[in-house]
Design a protein around this motif. Structure first.
Motif, short mmCIF file in Angstrom:
data_model
loop_
_atom_site.label_atom_id
_atom_site.label_comp_id
_atom_site.label_asym_id
_atom_site.label_seq_id
_atom_site.Cartn_x
_atom_site.Cartn_y
_atom_site.Cartn_z
N ARG A 147 -69.03 8.61 23.66
CA ARG A 147 -68.13 8.43 22.53
C ARG A 147 -66.93 9.36 22.63
NH1 ARG A 147 -69.47 10.47 16.40
NH2 ARG A 147 -67.39 10.14 15.53
N PHE A 148 -67.18 10.63 22.94
CA PHE A 148 -66.08 11.59 22.95
C PHE A 148 -65.25 11.55 24.22
CE2 PHE A 148 -68.78 13.31 19.55
CZ PHE A 148 -67.83 13.36 18.55
N LEU A 149 -65.67 10.74 25.19
CA LEU A 149 -64.81 10.45 26.33
C LEU A 149 -63.72 9.45 25.96
CD1 LEU A 149 -67.21 10.31 29.41
CD2 LEU A 149 -65.14 11.70 29.23
N GLU A 150 -63.90 8.79 24.82
CA GLU A 150 -62.87 7.84 24.37
C GLU A 150 -61.58 8.59 24.07
OE1 GLU A 150 -64.55 5.90 20.98
OE2 GLU A 150 -66.26 5.10 22.10
N ARG A 151 -60.47 7.98 24.38
CA ARG A 151 -59.18 8.63 24.23
C ARG A 151 -58.90 9.01 22.77
NH1 ARG A 151 -56.00 11.87 27.06
NH2 ARG A 151 -53.84 11.77 26.33
N GLN A 152 -59.31 8.15 21.84
CA GLN A 152 -59.07 8.42 20.42
C GLN A 152 -59.85 9.64 19.93
OE1 GLN A 152 -59.77 5.55 21.77
NE2 GLN A 152 -58.49 3.89 20.95
N GLN A 153 -60.88 10.03 20.67
CA GLN A 153 -61.70 11.19 20.30
C GLN A 153 -61.27 12.45 21.06
OE1 GLN A 153 -63.80 10.78 17.84
NE2 GLN A 153 -63.58 8.56 17.77
N GLY A 154 -60.21 12.34 21.85
CA GLY A 154 -59.72 13.49 22.61
C GLY A 154 -60.13 13.49 24.07
N SER A 282 -70.94 21.47 14.28
CA SER A 282 -71.79 20.80 13.29
C SER A 282 -71.53 19.30 13.33
CB SER A 282 -71.49 21.34 11.88
OG SER A 282 -70.18 20.95 11.48
N HIS A 283 -72.40 18.55 12.68
CA HIS A 283 -72.19 17.10 12.62
C HIS A 283 -70.89 16.76 11.89
CE1 HIS A 283 -75.84 15.64 14.49
NE2 HIS A 283 -76.57 16.47 13.77
N THR A 284 -70.50 17.60 10.95
CA THR A 284 -69.24 17.36 10.22
C THR A 284 -68.03 17.56 11.12
OG1 THR A 284 -70.24 18.02 8.11
CG2 THR A 284 -67.84 18.06 8.24
N ASN A 285 -68.06 18.62 11.93
CA ASN A 285 -66.99 18.91 12.88
C ASN A 285 -67.63 19.15 14.25
OD1 ASN A 285 -64.55 19.10 11.05
ND2 ASN A 285 -65.88 20.63 10.08
N PRO A 286 -67.97 18.07 14.95
CA PRO A 286 -68.82 18.21 16.13
C PRO A 286 -68.14 18.73 17.38
CG PRO A 286 -68.27 15.91 15.76
CD PRO A 286 -67.74 16.66 14.59
N VAL A 287 -66.81 18.58 17.50
CA VAL A 287 -66.17 18.93 18.76
C VAL A 287 -64.94 19.81 18.55
CG1 VAL A 287 -66.96 16.84 19.95
CG2 VAL A 287 -64.74 16.84 18.77
N TYR A 288 -64.57 20.48 19.60
CA TYR A 288 -63.30 21.20 19.67
C TYR A 288 -62.85 21.14 21.13
CZ TYR A 288 -66.20 24.95 21.55
OH TYR A 288 -67.09 25.67 22.31
N ILE A 289 -61.57 21.38 21.35
CA ILE A 289 -61.02 21.36 22.71
C ILE A 289 -60.66 22.78 23.12
CG2 ILE A 289 -59.16 20.52 24.19
CD1 ILE A 289 -59.06 18.00 22.48
N GLU A 290 -61.21 23.19 24.24
CA GLU A 290 -60.90 24.50 24.81
C GLU A 290 -60.73 24.35 26.31
OE1 GLU A 290 -62.52 29.08 24.52
OE2 GLU A 290 -62.90 27.65 22.93
N GLU A 291 -59.71 24.98 26.86
CA GLU A 291 -59.34 24.85 28.27
C GLU A 291 -59.13 23.39 28.64
OE1 GLU A 291 -58.55 27.46 29.56
OE2 GLU A 291 -59.80 29.09 28.79
#
Length: 363
Positions: A147-154, A282-291
């Motif tokens: 899911r998070f490999l999708e472009r809309q998810q970053g 958390s499930h509310t904010n599951p991801v962040y982008i670093e490096e």
């Protein structure tokens, strides 16, 4: 015995410690079960289901917590510390190696804290209460990663299975235990290129019988990790050292070498994580982008599928809950697997692995 089942308070944690079916078994054994109202709703169980099973619905946290045995799913949150008390048995996931504050409080309050993840069957290094959630987390790791490999998810915009004429994505899994094996099953099923790295040669041999040539199996050393991680579209951390903090296998420097938009899902996050740049989300904010890399660090991943997860967990925990209810603390004398699950008891930190993490707390 009086058994309490509080409603979970961790972010978007919809599992519940006991299902109605488990409550019925405990009631048949002569015990009184007090379930906080709405505790099971997230898993698909109504208050009426618990009443029909013989449980009693209570309105407040305090009414559920103030019992001889408390059965939960996740570790007590800070707002719940006040409910912990001497003479009480707490049976839940704890992951103390990554939580000094909770460890200190459990020592101070005198609760007998038994962790699902360190209940260990003798002679086989089996963790029967960790395994069902590891299966679910392993499968979810690839589901979420895709899911998070999708472009809309970053993400990079990569379809793990590829299409005719376009190569599939690459999934690298650090650790070939239960989590890693289940992650590989889903990744292979999606059509991805899959690598598993592990230090246990016997385990790698077993995985060869399971996957054949569909998965590349590598001995885990720094050279192989570096080469694999740099090429990964999805990196799954699946390292487990029972009771201890997970070792850091992927440095910040190595994360910097990953392609922008790649995804890291570290299932070991509840034991501190095996990626240096990974922090708890958390499930509310599951991801962040670093490096430039998408990081997913939710420690209670199975909480996303509570209907499945609660029943799978109860299938494994119920025999131990019944024994604790029937015998109380004496159950530890007759069940060596359960005894190994004790992390804190009578104001003392007793689990060897957690003692190694916090040697200054040992008295």
């Amino acid at each position: 015995m009086e058994i309490g089942v509080p409603k979970e308070t961790k972010d978007q944690e919809f599992r519940v410690g006991l299902s109605p079916a488990s409550v019925r078994v405990l009631k048949e054994n002569g015990h009184a079960i007090f379930v906080q109202t709405q505790a099971g709703v997230g898993s698909g169980f109504t208050d009426e289901d618990y009443i029909a099973a013989g449980g009693e619905i209570v309105a407040t946290q305090d009414s559920a917590w103030n019992r001889e045995l408390v059965v939960k799913v996740k570790e007590p949150q800070e707002a719940e510390y006040k409910f912990l008390q001497k003479g009480q048995i707490l049976f839940t996931y704890l992951h103390l190696a990554a939580d000094r504050k909770l460890t200190e409080h459990l020592i101070d309050c005198g609760t007998c804290a038994i962790a699902y993840e360190t209940v260990e069957q003798p002679g086989a290094n089996k963790l029967p209460l960790l395994s069902p959630m590891s299966i679910i987390a392993g499968r979810l790791s690839v589901q979420f990663g895709a899911r998070f490999l999708e472009r809309q998810q970053g993400g990079r915009g990569v379809l793990l299975g590829g299409v005719p004429g376009v190569k599939p994505g690459k999934v690298v899994i650090l650790g070939g235990g239960v989590v890693g094996t289940e992650a590989a099953k889903i990744a292979v099923g999606m059509g991805a290129i899959v690598q598993i790295l592990d230090v246990n040669v016997e385990r790698l041999s077993y995985l060869e019988t399971l996957f054949g040539s569909r998965v590349e199996l590598l001995y885990s050393n720094s050279a192989h990790i570096e080469a694999a991680v740099k090429e990964a579209d999805l990196l799954v951390g699946a390292v487990l050292v029972p009771g201890r903090r997970a070792p850091i296998l992927v440095s910040r420097e190595l994360v910097q070498k990953m392609r922008p938009g790649s995804v890291i899902v570290d299932v070991a996050v509840d034991q501190g994580g095996c990626v240096e740049t990974l922090r708890t989300t958390s499930h509310t904010n599951p991801v962040y982008i670093e490096e430039g890399v998408v990081h997913y660090g939710v420690p209670n991943m199975p909480g996303a599928v509570p209907w499945t997860a609660t029943q799978a967990l109860n299938n494994s925990t119920l025999p131990y809950v019944v024994q604790l209810a029937n015998l109380g603390i004496k159950a530890l004398d007759v069940n060596s697997a359960l005894a190994k699950g004790v992390n804190v008891n009578n104001h003392r930190l007793v689990h060897p692995a957690v003692q190694e993490v916090f040697p200054d707390l040992v008295n």
